[in-house]
Enzyme design. Sequence first.
Site, PDB file in Angstrom:
ATOM      1  N   ARG A 236       0.849  -1.185   0.000  1.00 10.04           N
ATOM      2  CA  ARG A 236       0.000   0.000   0.000  1.00 10.04           C
ATOM      3  C   ARG A 236       0.888   1.240   0.000  1.00 10.04           C
ATOM      4  NH1 ARG A 236      -3.237  -2.612  -1.716  1.00 10.04           N
ATOM      5  NH2 ARG A 236      -5.313  -3.215  -0.991  1.00 10.04           N
ATOM      6  N   ASP A 260       5.134  -0.044  -6.832  1.00 15.68           N
ATOM      7  CA  ASP A 260       3.934  -0.349  -7.613  1.00 15.68           C
ATOM      8  C   ASP A 260       2.728   0.373  -7.029  1.00 15.68           C
ATOM      9  OD1 ASP A 260       2.573  -1.794  -9.744  1.00 15.68           O
ATOM     10  OD2 ASP A 260       1.643  -2.975  -8.152  1.00 15.68           O
ATOM     11  N   GLU A 265      -2.084   7.894  -5.164  1.00 15.40           N
ATOM     12  CA  GLU A 265      -2.216   7.308  -6.494  1.00 15.40           C
ATOM     13  C   GLU A 265      -3.605   7.466  -7.118  1.00 15.40           C
ATOM     14  OE1 GLU A 265      -3.218   2.617  -5.915  1.00 15.40           O
ATOM     15  OE2 GLU A 265      -1.219   3.236  -5.298  1.00 15.40           O
ATOM     16  N   HIS A 297       0.223   0.199  -9.977  1.00 15.03           N
ATOM     17  CA  HIS A 297      -0.504  -0.773  -9.155  1.00 15.03           C
ATOM     18  C   HIS A 297      -0.917  -1.995  -9.980  1.00 15.03           C
ATOM     19  CE1 HIS A 297      -2.981  -0.807  -5.177  1.00 15.03           C
ATOM     20  NE2 HIS A 297      -2.636  -2.027  -5.518  1.00 15.03           N
TER      21      HIS A 297
END
Length: 331
Positions: A236, A260, A265, A297
Site C-alpha cells: 500500500r 507499484d 495514487e 498498481h
Amino acid sequence: MAYKIAFFGTKPYDEKSFNKVNEDYGFEIKYFKGHLNMNNIVLTQGADVVCVFVNDTVDADVIKAMAENGVKLLALRCAGYNNVDLEAAKGRLTVVRVPAYSPYAVAEYTVALMLSLNRKIPRASWRTRDGNFSLHGLMGFDMHGKTVGVIGTGKIAKILIGILRGFGMKILAYDLYPDYKFAEEAGMTYTTLDELYHRSDIITLHCPLTAETKYMINEDSISKMKDGVMIVNTGRGQLIHTNALIEGLKNKKVGYAGLDVYEEENEYFYEDKSDKIIDDDTLARLLSFNNVIVTSHQAFFTKEALRNIANTTLQNIKDFEEGKPLVNEVK
C-alpha cells in the site's frame, strides 16, 4: 429475478473477465467507467449490489445515499478496504471483498522489480533502442548471498520468500504474528524491525495498511538502513512517507526504489494521463530519478488474478443473495 449489479471504475479487461464468469451466475451487470462518488450516486438507483475497486469513493455520504437508493451489498473486487467507511456501513450495507487474487502474481512482480532495478533493465532497453550499446552505468550486483528484509509474512510474502531462497538469498522477516513453523521450514529468521532495517540489502513491504503501519518507512527508519538499500513496495502506498523516501534518494541513503503503489495514487493510477502535465510535484519528482521504477498498481494484473477476482466477487454476491455465510465479509 437476478440481482442487479452497478459496476464502477470499469476497464475493458474488467468487463471481459466478469462477463465470462457471469455466464455461470446470470446476474444483470451495468458497467460504468466513472469512479463511484456523490456526483454519480444516482447510477446506483435500482441496483441490489454496487461493485467497486480501490479508487472509488465510499465515504459516509456515499454509503448513506446508496442505502437510500436500495443497495443491499457493497462488493469490493479488491483486498483492501481503506477507501470504505466501515463505521458508516454498519447497519446499512453489508461489505464483502476479495481477500486474495493471486499471491503468485504479486510475489513474482516483486522479484521483477528487484531484478529490473538491480540490473537496470529499463535503462538498458532504452539505450539499445537508440543504438547505444555501452555498458557504462548499468552495473548491478549478485542477488546470491544478499540479505532481504521482508515486512509482513502473509501468503504473498511466503511465496516471495520461496523464490528468493532459490536465488540463494538470506531472509530476515518481521511480522506482528510470526509463523515460526514456516520460518524453520523456509530457513529464514524473524527479527525486530530495527535489526531488519540495519542488516537488509533489500527491504520489501507486504503488510496491511493500518494506523500502526502508516508511514512506517520514514526519515527515522530510513536512517537505520544500509547505505544504498533497495526498497520495494507492492503493498500500500501509505506504508512509505514519500518525501522521506525522496530525501533518502537524494542523499544516496536509498540506492533504489521499486514502487507499484503510491500514497496519492487515486488521481493517476489506472488512467491514461499521457496528454496531461503531472501536477503532483511529489510524483513528478519520483519519476525523475533513474534509480526509481514506478508502476501503476499492476502487480496483481495477470489473467489468473482477474479470473479469481471475478469468481470470488460473483460468488460473494451469490452467497449474499441466497443467505449463506459470507466468508469474505468485512466487519
